[in-house]
Scaffold this motif. Structure first.
Motif, PDB file in Angstrom:
ATOM      1  N   LYS A 205      70.554  72.077  48.609  1.00 25.88           N
ATOM      2  CA  LYS A 205      69.879  71.475  47.459  1.00 25.88           C
ATOM      3  C   LYS A 205      69.120  70.240  47.924  1.00 25.88           C
ATOM      4  O   LYS A 205      69.680  69.383  48.617  1.00 25.88           O
ATOM      5  CB  LYS A 205      70.950  71.070  46.452  1.00 25.88           C
ATOM      6  CG  LYS A 205      70.468  70.596  45.123  1.00 25.88           C
ATOM      7  CD  LYS A 205      71.699  70.542  44.223  1.00 25.88           C
ATOM      8  CE  LYS A 205      71.433  69.876  42.927  1.00 25.88           C
ATOM      9  NZ  LYS A 205      72.675  69.771  42.141  1.00 25.88           N
TER      10      LYS A 205
ATOM     11  N   VAL B 242      81.117  68.719  48.211  1.00 26.58           N
ATOM     12  CA  VAL B 242      79.659  68.770  48.279  1.00 26.58           C
ATOM     13  C   VAL B 242      79.280  67.902  49.478  1.00 26.58           C
ATOM     14  O   VAL B 242      79.583  66.710  49.508  1.00 26.58           O
ATOM     15  CB  VAL B 242      79.012  68.209  47.001  1.00 26.58           C
ATOM     16  CG1 VAL B 242      77.502  68.139  47.150  1.00 26.58           C
ATOM     17  CG2 VAL B 242      79.390  69.066  45.805  1.00 26.58           C
TER      18      VAL B 242
ATOM     19  N   GLU C   9      74.943  76.881  49.469  1.00 26.69           N
ATOM     20  CA  GLU C   9      73.666  76.581  48.819  1.00 26.69           C
ATOM     21  C   GLU C   9      73.183  75.274  49.398  1.00 26.69           C
ATOM     22  O   GLU C   9      73.989  74.381  49.679  1.00 26.69           O
ATOM     23  CB  GLU C   9      73.883  76.307  47.324  1.00 26.69           C
ATOM     24  CG  GLU C   9      74.021  77.512  46.469  1.00 26.69           C
ATOM     25  CD  GLU C   9      74.362  77.126  45.042  1.00 26.69           C
ATOM     26  OE1 GLU C   9      73.831  77.798  44.141  1.00 26.69           O
ATOM     27  OE2 GLU C   9      75.144  76.174  44.820  1.00 26.69           O
TER      28      GLU C   9
ATOM     29  N   LYS D 166      76.919  65.871  51.632  1.00 30.00           N
ATOM     30  CA  LYS D 166      75.620  65.211  51.501  1.00 30.00           C
ATOM     31  C   LYS D 166      75.125  64.693  52.843  1.00 30.00           C
ATOM     32  O   LYS D 166      75.903  64.194  53.661  1.00 30.00           O
ATOM     33  CB  LYS D 166      75.733  64.050  50.513  1.00 30.00           C
ATOM     34  CG  LYS D 166      76.031  64.536  49.105  1.00 30.00           C
ATOM     35  CD  LYS D 166      76.105  63.405  48.114  1.00 30.00           C
ATOM     36  CE  LYS D 166      76.380  64.000  46.733  1.00 30.00           C
ATOM     37  NZ  LYS D 166      76.605  62.985  45.730  1.00 30.00           N
TER      38      LYS D 166
ATOM     39  N   GLN E 245      76.437  72.915  49.282  1.00 25.54           N
ATOM     40  CA  GLN E 245      77.532  73.207  48.369  1.00 25.54           C
ATOM     41  C   GLN E 245      78.052  74.592  48.681  1.00 25.54           C
ATOM     42  O   GLN E 245      77.270  75.479  49.022  1.00 25.54           O
ATOM     43  CB  GLN E 245      77.035  73.225  46.919  1.00 25.54           C
ATOM     44  CG  GLN E 245      76.423  71.932  46.487  1.00 25.54           C
ATOM     45  CD  GLN E 245      75.700  72.040  45.148  1.00 25.54           C
ATOM     46  OE1 GLN E 245      75.399  71.028  44.558  1.00 25.54           O
ATOM     47  NE2 GLN E 245      75.417  73.240  44.672  1.00 25.54           N
TER      48      GLN E 245
END
Lengths: 185, 213
Positions: A89, A47, A87, A49, A74
């Motif tokens: 987020k 993931v 994706e 960030k 992701q």
């Protein structure tokens, strides 16, 4: 656990090209920890960030106005696809994330289109995905844009140039082009 | 030690420092061998932040299950929010390259994912897992309450469409918009099977044989 070397037959890798811009990027150094033009290979289970906290985030913006974790990317695979999809987020409680014209609030996520404009605050990120075969890894590459990435600034008709030929290069999307009658100068 | 089932569980678990109740995932687990070691590292309750909750055999798994055929990172439960100011929703993603995960009639391969409904039947590496989501309003964290079952949670019915997942388009389970009554998890699309009365174990459809490795 991470072994970035692919010893098998070479597979093409999905590449995410991220072009960034911020109106005061030259003065404020918010992008100084980003290695522009460097291609980084990452595992697809990661993931990714983005935010201010370098302990948590993979890519850091050095700016107090940025949330500790601003947003994340992701990877997943769609059922009818053989390539990786992304994706995005919003991880910020404070700031909305705009993906093209869709607004994401805290913990909202959407599929990342193959090419899209992501915005939060005055930050602009043009994200472009080039598909590859590998499901194990993907690659990122950051590019720094000297000028705003937004459409309005690319249309000469929308932003009339003043008679004296100078205009601010730090204009943001919040500046509406003003019409000037030559008699007003 | 098995997590006790509490018949009078409050509607939601409250954080002392805030007013907002946490979302609770009621997770029932079953494995046919009934080896106490399998679920030895499963706590009765686990509070987790908004990062994905990792399930697997490996040390970094938040829910660590001890089975040799389980991948170190086998699946994740990712909290997120749907558009429109809703509370937490969850997305289950398969992380195993070798094994797959069967969720509500769908077979997930590596990196495939599906949003969870209010009640979910999950099977992987011989483990049966039923996840029931009790929605709270907190966006800071959520809680998992684990219950270890000594009898199967998912049992044999008619054939599932997932037996031919390669040739058929996958049908996504409906979002939890009330189409499934929370008290009757046995009711779902297709022929209805009313759930038997009593007990916390729900009699639900069995995944294909390949899931029961």
């Amino acid at each position: 656990m991470s072994n970035f070397e692919d010893a098998d037959t070479e597979e093409t890798i999905t590449c995410l090209q991220i072009t960034v811009y911020h109106p005061v990027q030259l003065q404020s150094g918010m992008f100084q920890s980003i290695r522009f033009y460097n291609r980084e290979k990452l595992p697809s289970s990661e993931v990714v960030k983005f935010g201010r906290n370098s302990n948590i985030c993979h890519y850091t913006f050095q700016d107090k106005q940025v949330s500790r974790v601003q947003f994340s990317l992701q990877l997943f695979k769609k059922f009818d696809s053989s390539v990786l999809s992304f994706e995005i987020k919003n991880m910020s409680k404070k700031t909305s994330l705009l993906v093209d014209n869709k607004e994401l609030c805290y913990l909202n996520k959407i599929d990342l289109p193959d090419k899209c404009m992501v915005r939060f605050g005055d930050y602009q990120l043009l994200i472009e995905k080039e598909d590859g075969e590998s499901l194990e890894f993907f690659e990122t590459q950051f590019i720094l844009s000297p000028t705003s990435l937004l459409q309005e600034n690319n249309w000469p008709l929308q932003k009339p140039i003043p008679e004296d030929g100078c205009y601010s290069s730090y204009s943001t999307q919040n500046t509406f082009p003003t019409e000037m009658d030559e008699n007003e100068l | 030690m098995a997590a006790e089932s509490q018949p009078e569980v409050p509607l939601a678990v409250r954080l002392p420092s805030t007013e907002k109740p946490l979302t609770v995932l009621h997770v029932s687990l079953y494995h046919p061998t009934q080896d106490p070691d399998t679920f030895a590292n499963v706590p009765p309750k686990l509070q987790h932040d908004t990062n994905p909750l990792l399930v697997g055999r490996g040390p970094e798994a938040h829910l660590q299950l001890r089975l040799p055929c389980l991948s170190r990172r086998h699946l994740s439960l990712e909290p997120y929010r749907e558009k429109g100011g809703t509370p937490l929703a969850f997305c289950l993603k398969a992380l195993s390259r070798k094994g797959c995960v069967w969720v509500n009639g769908l077979t997930l391969r590596f990196l495939e994912q599906v949003p969870l409904s209010v009640v979910n039947r999950v099977a992987f590496s011989g483990i049966q897992m039923v996840v029931r989501i009790e929605r709270g309003t907190s966006l800071e964290a959520f809680v998992c309450c684990f219950h270890l079952s000594s009898s199967p949670l998912i049992h044999r019915p008619q054939a599932e469409e997932t037996d031919e997942w390669e040739s058929k388009p996958q049908e996504q389970p409906p979002p939890s918009s009330g189409q499934r009554a929370p008290d009757h998890p046995g009711l779902h699309h297709g022929p209805s099977h009313p759930s038997p009365g009593g007990g916390t174990e729900t009699q639900l459809q069995e995944p294909p044989e390949s899931m029961l490795c």
